[in-house]
Write a protein that holds these residues in place. Structure first.
Motif, PDB file in Angstrom:
ATOM      1  N   LEU A  70      36.660  11.465  12.226  1.00  0.00           N
ATOM      2  CA  LEU A  70      36.200  12.648  12.945  1.00  0.00           C
ATOM      3  C   LEU A  70      34.736  12.967  12.688  1.00  0.00           C
ATOM      4  O   LEU A  70      34.054  13.476  13.552  1.00  0.00           O
ATOM      5  CB  LEU A  70      37.034  13.870  12.543  1.00  0.00           C
ATOM      6  CG  LEU A  70      38.417  13.964  13.128  1.00  0.00           C
ATOM      7  CD1 LEU A  70      39.111  15.227  12.625  1.00  0.00           C
ATOM      8  CD2 LEU A  70      38.360  13.980  14.635  1.00  0.00           C
ATOM      9  N   MET A  71      34.257  12.720  11.490  1.00  0.00           N
ATOM     10  CA  MET A  71      32.942  13.237  11.127  1.00  0.00           C
ATOM     11  C   MET A  71      31.806  12.227  11.320  1.00  0.00           C
ATOM     12  O   MET A  71      31.957  11.049  11.100  1.00  0.00           O
ATOM     13  CB  MET A  71      32.944  13.702   9.669  1.00  0.00           C
ATOM     14  CG  MET A  71      33.912  14.846   9.412  1.00  0.00           C
ATOM     15  SD  MET A  71      33.676  16.283  10.494  1.00  0.00           S
ATOM     16  CE  MET A  71      32.100  16.867   9.956  1.00  0.00           C
ATOM     17  N   CYS A  72      30.671  12.762  11.748  1.00  0.00           N
ATOM     18  CA  CYS A  72      29.423  12.009  11.823  1.00  0.00           C
ATOM     19  C   CYS A  72      28.385  12.894  11.136  1.00  0.00           C
ATOM     20  O   CYS A  72      27.760  13.744  11.762  1.00  0.00           O
ATOM     21  CB  CYS A  72      29.044  11.749  13.280  1.00  0.00           C
ATOM     22  SG  CYS A  72      27.596  10.708  13.445  1.00  0.00           S
ATOM     23  N   ASN A  73      28.268  12.729   9.821  1.00  0.00           N
ATOM     24  CA  ASN A  73      27.424  13.603   9.018  1.00  0.00           C
ATOM     25  C   ASN A  73      25.951  13.255   9.148  1.00  0.00           C
ATOM     26  O   ASN A  73      25.599  12.109   9.454  1.00  0.00           O
ATOM     27  CB  ASN A  73      27.847  13.537   7.545  1.00  0.00           C
ATOM     28  CG  ASN A  73      29.275  14.011   7.359  1.00  0.00           C
ATOM     29  OD1 ASN A  73      29.636  15.083   7.818  1.00  0.00           O
ATOM     30  ND2 ASN A  73      30.086  13.193   6.703  1.00  0.00           N
ATOM     31  N   LYS A  74      25.103  14.252   8.896  1.00  0.00           N
ATOM     32  CA  LYS A  74      23.657  14.048   8.962  1.00  0.00           C
ATOM     33  C   LYS A  74      23.274  12.906   8.019  1.00  0.00           C
ATOM     34  O   LYS A  74      23.708  12.860   6.876  1.00  0.00           O
ATOM     35  CB  LYS A  74      22.933  15.338   8.572  1.00  0.00           C
ATOM     36  CG  LYS A  74      21.453  15.291   8.834  1.00  0.00           C
ATOM     37  CD  LYS A  74      20.821  16.642   8.595  1.00  0.00           C
ATOM     38  CE  LYS A  74      19.366  16.585   8.996  1.00  0.00           C
ATOM     39  NZ  LYS A  74      18.755  17.925   8.943  1.00  0.00           N
TER      40      LYS A  74
ATOM     41  N   ILE B 185      32.844  19.487  16.089  1.00  0.00           N
ATOM     42  CA  ILE B 185      33.252  19.276  14.700  1.00  0.00           C
ATOM     43  C   ILE B 185      32.757  17.920  14.218  1.00  0.00           C
ATOM     44  O   ILE B 185      32.236  17.778  13.111  1.00  0.00           O
ATOM     45  CB  ILE B 185      34.783  19.385  14.557  1.00  0.00           C
ATOM     46  CG1 ILE B 185      35.224  20.825  14.791  1.00  0.00           C
ATOM     47  CG2 ILE B 185      35.243  18.888  13.187  1.00  0.00           C
ATOM     48  CD1 ILE B 185      36.723  20.992  14.893  1.00  0.00           C
ATOM     49  N   THR B 186      32.899  16.903  15.077  1.00  0.00           N
ATOM     50  CA  THR B 186      32.475  15.550  14.724  1.00  0.00           C
ATOM     51  C   THR B 186      31.008  15.524  14.308  1.00  0.00           C
ATOM     52  O   THR B 186      30.624  14.841  13.358  1.00  0.00           O
ATOM     53  CB  THR B 186      32.704  14.590  15.909  1.00  0.00           C
ATOM     54  OG1 THR B 186      34.084  14.596  16.242  1.00  0.00           O
ATOM     55  CG2 THR B 186      32.272  13.179  15.577  1.00  0.00           C
ATOM     56  N   PHE B 187      30.184  16.290  14.993  1.00  0.00           N
ATOM     57  CA  PHE B 187      28.749  16.288  14.726  1.00  0.00           C
ATOM     58  C   PHE B 187      28.287  17.483  13.898  1.00  0.00           C
ATOM     59  O   PHE B 187      27.091  17.709  13.742  1.00  0.00           O
ATOM     60  CB  PHE B 187      27.975  16.195  16.044  1.00  0.00           C
ATOM     61  CG  PHE B 187      28.015  14.814  16.622  1.00  0.00           C
ATOM     62  CD1 PHE B 187      27.054  13.874  16.291  1.00  0.00           C
ATOM     63  CD2 PHE B 187      29.061  14.430  17.448  1.00  0.00           C
ATOM     64  CE1 PHE B 187      27.111  12.585  16.791  1.00  0.00           C
ATOM     65  CE2 PHE B 187      29.128  13.142  17.958  1.00  0.00           C
ATOM     66  CZ  PHE B 187      28.149  12.211  17.629  1.00  0.00           C
TER      67      PHE B 187
END
Length: 158
Positions: free
Chosen positions: A89-93, A146-148
Motif C-alpha cells: 500500500l505505501m509509497c513513502n517519501k 494513503i499509498t502516497f
C-alpha cells in the motif's frame, strides 16, 4: 468480490456445473473503459500484477485461469469469489516507486470472465448472455492518497 452465475428460468434448480475462463489483460486506463473499441484490440498479458501491485486470486500472476463452479440442486445460483489484495500500500517519501499518484488513480488491472460451457447431468446446456464480462480492479482516490501519504494514515483505510 463475488460473481454470481444464475440459472434460467428462475424456477429451474437442477445441479449445474458452469465452466469459466478468467483472462488477465494487464493495466488499462479506466477512462478508456467507456470506449469498447479500445477493449476489442487488446491482448492478454503475462505478469499482470505490474506496477499497480494488485493481486487477484484465483488467477494470481498467471494470465489465464480455468475453473468451474457448481450450482447445487435446489439453488438458483453459484458463485465465483475473487480475492483482491494490494501487495504494497505505501509509497513513502524517498522510496523508488513504480507508480505515480496519477497512475494509481487512473489505471486499473483488467480481466475478462468468459463462461465456456455448462453441464447438467452430463448433457450440456446453453450459455446465455452475457457470456463475457469485463472486470476492472483499481484503487480508489482515497486508497491512492494513503499509498502516497496524503491525508489519512494507513490505519484508517477507506
Amino acid at each position: 468480490e463475488e460473481i454470481a452465475f444464475r440459472l434460467y428460468p428462475d424456477s429451474y434448480t437442477a445441479e449445474t456445473i458452469v465452466y469459466y475462463q478468467l483472462t488477465a489483460y494487464g493495466q488499462f486506463n479506466h477512462t478508456d473503459f467507456s470506449n469498447l473499441t479500445a477493449l476489442a484490440g487488446i491482448q492478454p498479458k503475462d505478469n499482470i500484477t505490474g506496477t499497480l501491485n494488485i493481486l487477484v486470486d484465483p488467477i494470481g500472476t498467471n494470465n489465464v485461469h480455468y475453473g468451474n463452479t457448481t450450482i447445487v440442486d435446489g439453488d438458483e445460483f453459484g458463485t465465483l469469489t475473487l480475492n483482491i489484495n494490494a501487495i504494497d500500500l505505501m509509497c513513502n517519501k524517498g522510496d523508488i516507486c513504480d507508480i505515480t499518484f496519477d497512475e494509481c488513480v487512473q489505471e486499473t488491472t483488467l480481466f475478462m470472465l468468459n463462461t465456456i460451457k455448462c453441464d447438467i447431468d452430463g448433457k450440456g446446456c446453453i450459455n446465455m448472455y452475457p457470456s463475457n464480462v469485463w472486470i476492472s480492479v483499481g484503487r480508489s482516490v482515497e486508497l491512492c492518497q494513503i499509498t502516497f501519504g496524503f491525508g489519512t494514515s494507513g490505519s484508517e483505510l477507506p
